[in-house]
Design an enzyme around this catalytic site. Structure first.
Site, PDB file in Angstrom:
ATOM      1  N   LYS A 112       0.780  -1.221  -0.076  1.00 19.39           N
ATOM      2  CA  LYS A 112      -0.007   0.028  -0.032  1.00 19.39           C
ATOM      3  C   LYS A 112       0.969   1.177   0.130  1.00 19.39           C
ATOM      4  O   LYS A 112       0.511   2.404  -0.469  1.00 19.39           O
ATOM      5  CB  LYS A 112      -1.009   0.030   1.154  1.00 19.39           C
ATOM      6  CG  LYS A 112      -1.882  -1.391   1.343  1.00 19.39           C
ATOM      7  CD  LYS A 112      -3.092  -1.200   0.457  1.00 19.39           C
ATOM      8  CE  LYS A 112      -4.026  -1.997   0.781  1.00 19.39           C
ATOM      9  NZ  LYS A 112      -3.820  -3.549   0.884  1.00 19.39           N
ATOM     10  N   ASP A 113       2.211   1.053   0.706  1.00 18.78           N
ATOM     11  CA  ASP A 113       2.783   2.329   0.583  1.00 18.78           C
ATOM     12  C   ASP A 113       3.111   2.783  -0.922  1.00 18.78           C
ATOM     13  O   ASP A 113       3.499   3.966  -1.249  1.00 18.78           O
ATOM     14  CB  ASP A 113       4.413   2.088   1.189  1.00 18.78           C
ATOM     15  CG  ASP A 113       4.020   1.740   2.705  1.00 18.78           C
ATOM     16  OD1 ASP A 113       3.314   2.537   3.488  1.00 18.78           O
ATOM     17  OD2 ASP A 113       4.935   0.901   3.236  1.00 18.78           O
TER      18      ASP A 113
END
Ligand code: PLP
Length: 464
Positions: A112-113
């Site tokens: 998700k980063d």
């Protein structure tokens, strides 16, 4: 480039507007009005470039004139500077022609980063220029929340409220959300499951008074900019394995359908992807949909791969839009049936197209644990449960051995230490920058699964 809603009833927007808005006002999701093309020569020219340079070339056609080239390059540089690997998303060879794409070298140890760090920088640049402030509300099954918090903490232009299902995220996931002490960060523990959190988020977007009052913005995977950021690593991985001269396959551990949809976008743009395999855990609505055309919810069963404990895969709506010849009315009808009757059946034509683009497989709890053990013994790799789900399905769906298979490793094993230790006897350690996570003080607000209760908290705390 303009963005249109999958339900056909909201105005077309620019990239900047679509990014800041999130969900369309007709309840639909924004998609580009056409898929930009990259020629084989343009794809070949990506070989040897840095991740940042590939990101610039792949995303540029989508952003229109929202940012100048210089601004956009600087945004990308800042977004990935905090990754703990020079390649950003390194490719690790497992077997003769099997590869692991490690997407977990960002600040919160999950893929998700990759999107959230970029979106943080893009929001800050766009809002600062307009001298505006927004309230970001997110729903998380565990990893999106901390990624959003890391990307937006301390920024002046945003307040962030993250709803997570109380008691249903891992201790590491929870602490990553509840320990940042920045004043603009708020963790909300909702009494419900992830689908409840996601449903309340949608309700907030459809409550126009509230939405306009707090200047609501969304960074869930319904946000187009998130999907776009994820398209990039399909290109870097495929090119380093021989694209465009050679086809490459991918297996993607799937929950909300954002990550695997990004692979579909890469393919639409011209990247020669052979097979795109959807891997689900026991919450297998997508696998069942491919098998029978029946897209019916059956309730969420908690698993050891919690970030995929989802039955309403929001981004699937974007694919439906293409499967139904981009007819918004048809998509709106299906989404209505999903909400009112708990499911729908794909038309024969749509099912055939779905099967032409994707394959799928399912991995039980036991098989997930077995695969963690297998990967440790066989490859010396300690995988997180989500990545193990993908590895199991990839081995099953291998196809032509001459075509490289890339398995997306979506989180670091240390985010799920209990499940990993139970499976293979090794307790993965947190990397040094997070070593004191369990000593930090937690701060969160517990709230009922009730729209007005949640809205009250946000209205009180938001500064927009
Ligand atoms: C979010 C997540 C997934 C699922 O990705 P989607 O884009 O929702 O399909 C898989 N693995 C991990 C570790 C995640 O955090």
């Amino acid at each position: 480039m303009r963005y249109i809603s999958t339900r056909g009833q909201a105005p077309a927007l620019t990239f900047e507007q679509a990014m800041l808005t999130g969900l369309a006002r007709d309840g639909g999701l924004y998609v580009p009005e056409s898929w930009p093309q990259m020629s084989p020569d343009e794809i070949a020219a990506l070989a040897g470039l840095s991740y940042e340079d590939v990101a610039f070339r792949v995303m540029k056609p989508f952003i229109g004139d929202t940012f100048t080239d210089t601004e956009f390059r600087a945004i990308i540089e800042r977004a990935y500077a905090g990754f703990h690997h020079d390649a950003r998303v390194p490719l690790v060879q497992l077997g003769a022609n099997d590869f692991l794409l490690e997407l977990h070298h960002g600040p919160t140890l999950a893929f998700k980063d990759v999107a959230m760090q970029l979106i943080g920088q893009m929001f800050e640049a766009a809002l600062t220029r307009k001298n505006e402030r927004v309230t970001i509300v997110g729903a998380t099954s565990g990893d999106t929340g901390s990624a959003a918090i890391e990307a937006f903490r301390g920024l002046d232009s945003v307040d962030v409220f993250i709803m997570y299902p109380h008691g249903r995220v891992s201790d590491v996931q929870r602490r990553q959300m509840t320990t940042p002490d920045d004043a603009n960060i708020h963790a909300l523990a909702v009494d419900g499951d992830f689908d409840d959190c996601q449903a309340r988020l949608k309700d907030m977007f459809n409550d126009f008074d509230f939405r306009d009052g707090v200047k609501l913005a969304g960074v869930n995977s319904i946000n187009w900019a998130r999907v776009l950021a994820q398209v990039v690593y399909y290109f870097t991985a495929a090119v380093s394995l021989g694209a465009p001269m050679r086809k490459v396959s991918f297996t993607v551990p799937t929950g909300n359908f954002g990550d695997v949809f990004a692979g579909y976008v890469a393919k639409r743009m011209g990247l020669p992807i052979d097979r795109l395999v959807i891997a689900t855990n026991q919450n297998d609505i997508l696998h069942r949909t491919l098998a029978s055309g029946d897209h019916s919810k059956s309730g969420v069963t908690p698993s050891i791969s919690p970030s995929m404990d989802i039955q309403v895969s929001s981004n699937f709506e974007r694919l439906l839009f293409d499967l139904y010849d981009r007819e918004g009315a048809a998509v709106a009808q299906l989404m209505d049936d999903l909400k009112e009757r708990g499911g729908f059946t794909l038309s024969q034509g749509a099912l055939e197209r779905l099967r032409a683009e994707f394959d799928s497989g399912r991995c039980s709890e036991e098989e997930t644990a077995e695969t963690i053990r297998f990967a440790q013994e066989h490859y010396g790799q300690v995988l997180c449960p989500h990545s193990a789900v993908a590895l199991k399905v990839a081995r099953e769906q291998r196809g032509d051995p001459a075509t490289p298979m890339v398995i997306l490793a979506t989180a670091h094993a240390a985010k799920f230490p209990d499940a990993v230790e139970a499976a293979c006897g090794i307790r993965p350690a947190l990397p040094p920058h997070m070593a004191d996570l369990f000593e930090r003080k937690e701060r969160f607000t517990r709230v009922a699964n009730d729209l007005s209760a949640i809205e009250d908290i946000i209205r009180k705390e938001a500064r927009a």
